[in-house]
Enzyme design. Structure first.
Site, PDB file in Angstrom:
ATOM      1  N   CYS A 196     -49.778 -40.662-105.380  1.00 35.15           N
ATOM      2  CA  CYS A 196     -50.653 -40.721-106.554  1.00 35.15           C
ATOM      3  C   CYS A 196     -50.984 -39.301-107.020  1.00 35.15           C
ATOM      4  CB  CYS A 196     -51.931 -41.474-106.204  1.00 35.15           C
ATOM      5  SG  CYS A 196     -53.231 -41.335-107.436  1.00 35.15           S
ATOM      6  N   GLU A 197     -50.755 -39.032-108.300  1.00 34.93           N
ATOM      7  CA  GLU A 197     -50.974 -37.674-108.795  1.00 34.93           C
ATOM      8  C   GLU A 197     -52.461 -37.330-108.961  1.00 34.93           C
ATOM      9  OE1 GLU A 197     -50.682 -37.937-113.655  1.00 34.93           O
ATOM     10  OE2 GLU A 197     -48.824 -37.661-112.547  1.00 34.93           O
ATOM     11  N   HIS A 198     -53.331 -38.325-108.850  1.00 40.14           N
ATOM     12  CA  HIS A 198     -54.755 -38.070-109.051  1.00 40.14           C
ATOM     13  C   HIS A 198     -55.475 -37.653-107.772  1.00 40.14           C
ATOM     14  CE1 HIS A 198     -53.841 -41.031-112.405  1.00 40.14           C
ATOM     15  NE2 HIS A 198     -54.118 -39.897-113.001  1.00 40.14           N
ATOM     16  N   HIS A 199     -54.987 -38.159-106.620  1.00 37.11           N
ATOM     17  CA  HIS A 199     -55.650 -37.834-105.360  1.00 37.11           C
ATOM     18  C   HIS A 199     -54.675 -37.353-104.286  1.00 37.11           C
ATOM     19  CE1 HIS A 199     -58.489 -40.718-107.296  1.00 37.11           C
ATOM     20  NE2 HIS A 199     -59.384 -39.876-106.820  1.00 37.11           N
ATOM     21  N   GLN A 239     -47.951 -45.175-111.385  1.00 36.87           N
ATOM     22  CA  GLN A 239     -47.002 -46.270-111.194  1.00 36.87           C
ATOM     23  C   GLN A 239     -46.347 -46.711-112.503  1.00 36.87           C
ATOM     24  OE1 GLN A 239     -48.151 -49.283-108.345  1.00 36.87           O
ATOM     25  NE2 GLN A 239     -47.078 -50.876-109.484  1.00 36.87           N
ATOM     26  N   HIS A 294     -51.989 -48.616-103.395  1.00 36.76           N
ATOM     27  CA  HIS A 294     -52.396 -47.235-103.635  1.00 36.76           C
ATOM     28  C   HIS A 294     -53.497 -46.882-102.630  1.00 36.76           C
ATOM     29  CE1 HIS A 294     -50.630 -46.716-107.853  1.00 36.76           C
ATOM     30  NE2 HIS A 294     -50.310 -47.950-107.483  1.00 36.76           N
ATOM     31  N   CYS A 296     -55.337 -44.434-102.613  1.00 40.47           N
ATOM     32  CA  CYS A 296     -56.538 -43.897-103.262  1.00 40.47           C
ATOM     33  C   CYS A 296     -57.493 -45.020-103.639  1.00 40.47           C
ATOM     34  CB  CYS A 296     -56.166 -43.071-104.501  1.00 40.47           C
ATOM     35  SG  CYS A 296     -55.002 -43.870-105.592  1.00 40.47           S
TER      36      CYS A 296
END
Length: 226
Positions: free
Chosen positions: A114-117, A155, A183, A185
């Site tokens: 996941c690119e956010h976390h 995703q 995910h 996250c």
């Protein structure tokens, strides 16, 4: 100060809601100026600094090699799909046997991040296409999934990138991809819902038609026992 706080909340919301701002992976133009070894060196130093900041004893035998291991893992494994030189070559072949039905490759393992976390995304991808005169090796579809998964991802974007790549390789719009993934996250932080998974789909060409799409989804439901 208030504006900074508002922007920070905005970006936090984007990340926590897993919203992507781009169909393409956001890569800088100078992304490949540094060699892989130079990137490993920089990341190693930064990981070590993070661990020191957290209060960890970096002289401990168990921790001393962690920055180097993490750096190599990021550059050569988890995010290897950022490097266009690692893109799999997808040779196509003439559909000499005139197979005109859809071909489905299901239960392809997805390991992404996941690119956010920067936490894992783990799941399965299901791909289908209808030949317009050419076919591609079965393992190449798995490799395409793996290549685009090995980068910081959202995703929905992963779905789109897989379908567009196969459309380009096969010379047809008739490609579909469904991904069902967990995910971490969501599962291990924040709401900590360990049971939920995320399903996304991208349909092209004939797969936008109800009958073709339903046929594809029915194939996915079939159990594989052998």
């Amino acid at each position: 100060m208030k504006l900074d706080s508002t922007l920070e909340e905005h970006f936090d919301d984007l990340g926590n809601d897993h919203v992507s701002a781009s169909e393409q992976t956001p890569i800088r133009k100078d992304a490949f100026v540094l060699s892989e070894e130079e990137k490993v060196g920089r990341i190693r130093d930064n990981v070590r600094e993070i661990m020191l900041t957290l209060g960890l004893d970096m002289e401990d035998d168990s921790l001393s090699g962690t920055p180097d291991r993490v750096a190599k893992m990021y550059v050569k494994e988890l995010f290897g799909g950022l490097n266009p030189k690692k893109k799999p070559k997808s040779s196509t072949f003439e559909n000499k046997y005139k197979y005109g039905e859809m071909l489905v490759e299901k239960n392809i393992t997805v390991y992404s991040t996941c690119e956010h976390h920067l936490l894992p995304i783990v799941g399965r991808a299901h791909i289908a296409y209808i030949s317009s005169g050419t076919v591609v090796g079965l393992s190449k579809m798995n490799r395409i999934v793996d290549y685009f998964a090995k980068r910081p991802q959202v995703q929905e974007r992963l779905n789109i990138q897989i379908v567009k790549e196969l459309q380009k390789v096969l010379g047809t719009k008739d490609v579909a991809c469904v991904i069902d993934a967990k995910h971490l996250c969501v599962n291990s932080r924040g709401i900590r819902d360990v049971d939920s998974s995320t399903v996304t789909a991208e349909y092209g060409g004939k797969f936008k038609e109800d009958a073709t799409r339903i046929e594809f989804l029915d194939y996915i439901k079939m159990e594989t026992n052998f």
